[in-house]
Design a protein around this motif. Structure first.
Motif, PDB file in Angstrom:
ATOM      1  N   ARG A 266     -21.437-140.157 100.470  1.00 56.19           N
ATOM      2  CA  ARG A 266     -20.870-141.458 100.814  1.00 56.19           C
ATOM      3  C   ARG A 266     -19.652-141.304 101.724  1.00 56.19           C
ATOM      4  O   ARG A 266     -19.466-142.052 102.665  1.00 56.19           O
ATOM      5  CB  ARG A 266     -20.472-142.230  99.560  1.00 56.19           C
ATOM      6  N   ALA A 267     -18.828-140.316 101.425  1.00 59.33           N
ATOM      7  CA  ALA A 267     -17.631-140.105 102.233  1.00 59.33           C
ATOM      8  C   ALA A 267     -17.988-139.596 103.626  1.00 59.33           C
ATOM      9  O   ALA A 267     -17.331-139.959 104.603  1.00 59.33           O
ATOM     10  CB  ALA A 267     -16.707-139.110 101.539  1.00 59.33           C
TER      11      ALA A 267
ATOM     12  N   ILE B  38     -10.310-143.814 101.369  1.00 63.91           N
ATOM     13  CA  ILE B  38     -10.628-142.403 101.602  1.00 63.91           C
ATOM     14  C   ILE B  38      -9.365-141.605 101.887  1.00 63.91           C
ATOM     15  O   ILE B  38      -9.247-140.463 101.472  1.00 63.91           O
ATOM     16  CB  ILE B  38     -11.653-142.261 102.738  1.00 63.91           C
TER      17      ILE B  38
ATOM     18  N   LEU C 250     -20.944-138.700  95.941  1.00 64.43           N
ATOM     19  CA  LEU C 250     -19.674-139.160  96.496  1.00 64.43           C
ATOM     20  C   LEU C 250     -19.372-138.477  97.827  1.00 64.43           C
ATOM     21  O   LEU C 250     -18.861-139.110  98.753  1.00 64.43           O
ATOM     22  CB  LEU C 250     -18.546-138.924  95.494  1.00 64.43           C
TER      23      LEU C 250
ATOM     24  N   ILE D  99     -14.379-145.920  99.750  1.00 60.73           N
ATOM     25  CA  ILE D  99     -15.576-145.349  99.149  1.00 60.73           C
ATOM     26  C   ILE D  99     -15.735-145.943  97.749  1.00 60.73           C
ATOM     27  O   ILE D  99     -14.768-146.051  96.988  1.00 60.73           O
ATOM     28  CB  ILE D  99     -15.514-143.807  99.100  1.00 60.73           C
TER      29      ILE D  99
END
Length: 79
Positions: A72-73, A13, A69, A3
């Protein structure tokens, strides 16, 4: 999978323990945590950080929001 957390920093991750909004920095517990890990803090935020990412080895200050974030994860397929 990785990420992108800001600047040119990408983090696996599997190494991420938690992602926090930097606004909770007013908490004495968070302040103690960050002070205790001062030697492992890596700033990717040119200005003021919006979140911080705790990994197994480091704490990253990110210019991206914790919500960004998280998105995105969650876009990365899990095995």
């Amino acid at each position: 999978m990785y990420i992108h957390i800001g600047d040119d920093i990408v983090v696996p991750i599997r190494d991420i323990v938690a992602i926090f909004d930097f606004k909770i920095n007013n908490s004495p517990i968070v302040e103690d945590f960050l002070n205790g890990h001062a030697e492992t803090i890596i700033s990717t935020a040119g200005g003021s950080p919006r979140s911080f990412v705790v990994t197994e080895k480091n704490v990253y200050l990110s210019p991206l929001s914790s919500r960004t974030l998280k998105k995105r994860a969650s876009c990365i397929p899990h095995l």
